[in-house]
Design an enzyme around this catalytic site. Structure first.
Site: not given
Ligand code: NAD
Length: 242
Positions: A12, A116, A146, A150, A156
């Site tokens: 979170a 995604n 990206h 990352k 992915g």
């Protein structure tokens, strides 16, 4: 009236987690009940925070939304099974054992994993498969960009696009990964023939698209029995253009 589905946000305090807390709080049919991150340090939202090590102490929830790290997945899956809660996960860089654990858990609870969560990328995958079928002798390159933070490469999404090329019968795709600046996510699938080139490109400019997609998937998953689902299953009608 149905009770709002109770959400646990896992990861979170991260880029995605923060978007989920902000957007999820505005949804009347969803209720955020707890946040989990690596160290349990609160990072906003009017809800209790838990460290990953204390995950057993979270209050009851109906659906966990996970955008964290691969190493956080197994404890979360075990918790979802024990609490009979559903799981929506977008965490990438999973190894074979972690992917198998998703499949094993899906025999007992509903699980939806997607590399995604954008509608545009789901449509791109369908287009890439058709292009690969028509251009099976052409070279295929997948170029993805990206942000510098990352961790996994190729992304992915790039791996899913390579699978779409293979599914269409195209030549094996060559992957090129760029990590730079604050790019949210760009994928270009380039088909190169003699004297011509076809490029199919998706650019995400705001990570809210992934958070909205994950919230959409959560709502859909709330009504599904145990099983392993893809975003395409949730998007069904939208993908077909109904
Ligand atoms: P981030 O580094 O900003 O945040 C990671 C979060 O995970 C942090 O809150 C951190 O405290 C938490 N965390 C670390 N270890 C943990 C553990 N063991 N258990 C629980 N929580 C833990 O990352 P991000 O940019 O928000 O991305 C998170 C993941 O989501 C990555 O795998 C990324 O590739 C993926 N992602 C997927 C999509 C998609 O559409 N599927 C979109 C964006 C990002």
């Amino acid at each position: 009236m149905n009770m709002p589905a109770r959400l646990l946000i896992h990861g979170a305090s991260g880029r995605m987690g923060q978007a989920l807390l902000r957007l999820g709080a505005a949804e009347a049919d969803l209720r955020l009940v707890a946040a989990v991150n690596g160290d349990g340090q609160a990072a906003g939202g009017h809800l209790p925070w838990f460290a990953a090590a204390d995950i057993e102490q979270v209050p009851d929830f109906d659906i966990a939304i996970d955008f964290s790290r691969p190493e956080g997945l197994l404890p979360l899956l075990a918790l979802c099974r024990r609490r009979q809660a559903r799981l929506v996960s977008g965490t990438t860089g999973l190894d074979a054992g972690q992917r198998e654990a998703l499949t094993a858990a899906s025999k007992h609870v509903a699980v939806l994993w997607a590399a995604n969560f954008s509608l545009g990328v789901a449509v791109l995958g369908a287009l890439v498969e058709r292009a690969a079928a028509a251009l099976s002798a052409w070279d295929v390159d997948i170029v993805e960009l990206h942000h510098a933070g990352k961790r996994d490469a190729p992304s992915g999404t790039a791996l899913r696009l390579a699978a779409a090329v293979a599914g269409g019968g195209g030549r094996p795709a060559v992957q090129h990964s760029l990590r730079a600046g604050d790019a949210v996510g760009e994928h270009c699938v380039q088909f190169s023939g003699a004297g011509e080139r076809l490029e199919l490109i998706h650019r995400a400019t705001d990570r809210d698209v992934f958070a909205r997609g994950a919230l959409f998937a959560s709502r859909w998953l709330a009504a599904q029995p145990a099983g392993l689902y893809r975003l395409e299953d949730a998007l069904g009608a939208a993908l077909r253009g109904d």
